[in-house]
Design an enzyme around this catalytic site. Structure first.
Site, PDB file in Angstrom:
ATOM      1  N   CYS A  74      -2.169   0.710  15.042  1.00 45.56           N
ATOM      2  CA  CYS A  74      -3.102   1.083  13.976  1.00 45.56           C
ATOM      3  C   CYS A  74      -4.269   0.102  13.934  1.00 45.56           C
ATOM      4  O   CYS A  74      -4.078  -1.121  13.933  1.00 45.56           O
ATOM      5  CB  CYS A  74      -2.387   1.093  12.625  1.00 45.56           C
ATOM      6  SG  CYS A  74      -3.475   1.594  11.256  1.00 45.56           S
ATOM      7  N   CYS A 117      -0.148   6.983   7.348  1.00 45.22           N
ATOM      8  CA  CYS A 117      -1.513   6.460   7.390  1.00 45.22           C
ATOM      9  C   CYS A 117      -2.463   7.554   7.861  1.00 45.22           C
ATOM     10  O   CYS A 117      -2.204   8.227   8.860  1.00 45.22           O
ATOM     11  CB  CYS A 117      -1.567   5.257   8.336  1.00 45.22           C
ATOM     12  SG  CYS A 117      -3.231   4.607   8.621  1.00 45.22           S
ATOM     13  N   CYS A 136      -4.342   6.208  11.487  1.00 47.53           N
ATOM     14  CA  CYS A 136      -3.690   6.194  12.808  1.00 47.53           C
ATOM     15  C   CYS A 136      -2.741   7.361  13.030  1.00 47.53           C
ATOM     16  O   CYS A 136      -2.238   7.551  14.133  1.00 47.53           O
ATOM     17  CB  CYS A 136      -2.938   4.870  13.011  1.00 47.53           C
ATOM     18  SG  CYS A 136      -1.455   4.677  11.983  1.00 47.53           S
ATOM     19  N   ARG A 154       4.159   6.831   2.871  1.00 43.88           N
ATOM     20  CA  ARG A 154       3.394   7.993   3.333  1.00 43.88           C
ATOM     21  C   ARG A 154       2.613   7.634   4.596  1.00 43.88           C
ATOM     22  O   ARG A 154       2.336   6.471   4.861  1.00 43.88           O
ATOM     23  CB  ARG A 154       2.440   8.490   2.249  1.00 43.88           C
ATOM     24  CG  ARG A 154       1.392   7.492   1.815  1.00 43.88           C
ATOM     25  CD  ARG A 154       0.548   8.051   0.664  1.00 43.88           C
ATOM     26  NE  ARG A 154      -0.526   7.157   0.268  1.00 43.88           N
ATOM     27  CZ  ARG A 154      -0.404   6.170  -0.597  1.00 43.88           C
ATOM     28  NH1 ARG A 154       0.774   5.935  -1.168  1.00 43.88           N
ATOM     29  NH2 ARG A 154      -1.442   5.417  -0.929  1.00 43.88           N
ATOM     30  N   THR A 207       0.808  -1.222   0.000  1.00 42.14           N
ATOM     31  CA  THR A 207       0.000   0.000   0.000  1.00 42.14           C
ATOM     32  C   THR A 207       0.839   1.268   0.000  1.00 42.14           C
ATOM     33  O   THR A 207       0.317   2.345  -0.288  1.00 42.14           O
ATOM     34  CB  THR A 207      -0.919   0.036   1.242  1.00 42.14           C
ATOM     35  OG1 THR A 207      -0.108   0.050   2.430  1.00 42.14           O
ATOM     36  CG2 THR A 207      -1.838  -1.186   1.271  1.00 42.14           C
TER      37      THR A 207
END
Length: 592
Positions: free
Chosen positions: A37, A64, A67, A62, A29
């Site tokens: 998280c 999240c 969280c 990058r 991802t």
């Protein structure tokens, strides 16, 4: 936690104890997260681990959006460590790289820029520039989501050198444009408009300027003067009532004040910062003040729902470039980067401290919002009114008084004149000319020795300042002093958490206020005397009621963190909920 498999177990269990200790990224991802998280746990083969958010960002991941890993408490490891890396991380957090560049950071540390870069990259996976960049990005996100400042002005306030650098960084770290981040704040626009109205140059807050807490779990009916609203996150249990007690009894009129009743207090103070000044407000968390006493031996009761939270804060600054520095100073004051689980694991094994740790999980060791101010107050001694007189005469008045806040505490350079009494003048001269430095990256051992050598300061006040002004959690422990007591029976076994042992003993009323070492013969639960070198406060009788023959300041030492009236705070203080009077613990070192 060094083993990747153990880290993955923490991720699988969503263990908030490790938030800020490490970060994990998902290669499928391109996102990095905190261990707790709430998203679906990824497959182990797709997970990579990083020691810092900056390292994950440098690897192309990058943050999240669920969280917000950039907002976790800092690792307690950097408060403990006194080596190059620990000192560098604390200085970067204080904004030194933004103000002075990597060269300035290296000069403060006494190493070459190349050595600093190499050491930080080896341990954190990122150099000083990348670490400072991650800090700027987090500041920019806070400003985007809590103020209505124009993006061009906001970028420079966050510390970026250009609009292009700002846009590229936000897009890379948060996978969105600044406008998208601002829109994602929901009803932040209304808050932002009120925030901007009281931003740079704002005067006294007005009753109608308050805003309701819009964060989940906040107190909807608690309002406050407009400012940048923040959540100051912490890990594990947090003994908020005790730390607010501690600060309330030391509040210097004109510079600090406490509003509200116990359990619903707001701590307010003025801040002297690099580019201007500010007013900070921090709310005591609402909720039950007294917890059920845990079963014997239960030290880290995660089942109680004490796995972290935040303090609501508002900042009003004359120059928004000071935002991240102000936040970092408040975090040190409230000891928000501490690791209460590690503290409890070590101290909970001691027969004297174990029951105290179980009774009061999350007891913290308060730091200082302004180390130089704390040094002056410590050496000046006496009740807070003594420091208030100094503030009225030498402090800089605010443009407009804000409730009980009227002045900034005087800078050391303003207290070097012949009319200033000793030993304050000598101390301030040393601080002003750089003979003694109390910044976040100071060498703690060298600074303590330099302070102790100053006339009128002495080793007791120097140790106290090492604990609070320099944020050292390992104060008062003397290796080898407990050899006859066994491995887990004395101060050497408490390392590196001696400062927390101090506060537990103060809070329990077992030890006198202001002393930094325990005398021979102090009773333990099993009747065995505590050896010399164990930390306690000074000036009051030891637990068996017999005063120490050598207590009281030595020749040339100030009363420093002593509180002459501490011994008058007697039984009943152990149960704060039963009385409006502050607990005995809160009076330890009241003068500072």
């Amino acid at each position: 936690m060094r083993d990747d498999e153990a880290r993955y177990e923490a991720v699988t269990s969503r263990d908030a104890r490790f938030d800020g200790e490490f970060f994990f990224a998902v290669v499928t991802t391109g996102i990095y997260c905190r261990p707790s998280c709430p998203a679906v746990t990824p497959k182990r083969v797709n997970v990579r681990f990083f020691p810092s958010a900056a390292a994950a960002q440098a690897a192309g991941f990058r943050a999240c959006r669920r969280c917000r890993p950039d907002a976790v408490p800092g690792s307690a490891e950097w408060n403990v460590r006194a080596d190059l890396v620990g000192r560098a991380v604390r200085l970067i957090g204080d904004g030194v790289v933004d103000r002075e560049g990597v060269g300035g950071l290296a000069r403060r540390l006494g190493y070459s820029p190349r050595q600093v870069q190499r050491q930080l990259t080896a341990e954190l996976g990122a150099g000083p520039v990348a670490l400072a960049r991650a800090r700027r990005a987090h500041t920019a996100r806070v400003l985007l989501q809590t103020t209505a400042l124009p993006v061009t002005e906001l970028a420079f306030a966050a510390g970026f050198a250009s609009i292009r650098q700002f846009n590229d960084t936000i897009r890379e770290i948060y996978a969105g444009t600044p406008s998208e981040l601002r829109a994602a704040a929901g009803n932040g626009g209304a808050v932002a408009r009120r925030t901007t109205a009281a931003a740079p140059g704002a005067g006294a807050g007005r009753p109608g300027d308050g805003f309701a807490d819009r964060s989940a779990g906040g107190s909807a009916d608690r309002s406050a003067p407009a400012g940048i609203p923040l959540r100051l996150a912490y890990r594990g249990p947090y003994a908020a009532a005790e730390i607010f007690d501690f600060l309330q009894l030391r509040a210097v009129p004109g510079v600090e004040e406490i509003r509200g009743t116990r359990g619903e207090r707001t701590y307010r103070r003025t801040l002297r910062l690099t580019h201007g000044s500010g007013i900070a407000e921090v709310d005591e968390p609402a909720g039950p003040r007294r917890r059920r006493r845990p079963p014997a031996g239960l030290v880290c009761p995660a089942a109680r729902g004490t796995d972290g939270g935040w303090l609501e804060c508002r900042l009003r600054l004359t120059d928004l470039r000071d935002l991240s520095t102000a936040v970092q100073r408040l975090r040190r004051l409230f000891d928000l980067d501490a690791d209460p689980y590690a503290v409890a694991e070590r101290l909970g094994a001691d027969p004297l401290l174990g029951p105290l740790v179980a009774e009061r999980p999350g007891l913290r060791s308060p730091g200082a919002a302004d180390p130089e101010e704390l040094a002056v107050r410590t050496v000046l001694g006496g009740p807070p009114e003594h420091a208030a007189a100094l503030v009225r005469k030498y402090g800089k008045p605010l443009d407009a008084a804000d409730g009980g806040l009227t002045h900034l505490f005087p800078a050391p350079g303003n207290l070097t004149g012949a009319e200033v009494a000793e030993p304050v003048r000598t101390l301030c001269t040393a601080l002003a000319d750089g003979t003694v430095t109390l910044d976040a990256g100071a060498d703690r051992g060298a600074t303590e020795r330099a302070l102790a050598a100053l006339p009128g300061v002495g080793p007791r006040a120097a140790a106290y300042l090492r604990m609070r002004a320099l944020g050292d959690p390992d104060v008062g422990t003397t290796p080898g002093s407990d050899q006859e007591q066994g491995a887990m029976a004395g101060p050497a076994a408490w390392r590196p958490w001696g400062a927390y042992a101090l506060h537990h003993l103060w809070r329990a009323g077992l030890l006198p206020a202001g002393e930094m070492s325990i005398p021979n013969g102090t009773p333990r639960p099993n009747g065995t005397p505590i050896p010399d070198g164990t930390p306690i406060p000074d000036g009051t009788p030891i637990p068996n009621g017999t005063p120490r023959p050598d207590e009281g300041p030595g020749a040339g030492e100030p009363s420093g963190p002593r509180e002459p009236s501490a011994s008058a705070e007697m039984p009943g203080a152990e149960n704060p909920s039963s009385s409006a009077e502050p607990p005995t613990y809160a009076t330890a070192g009241r003068a500072v």
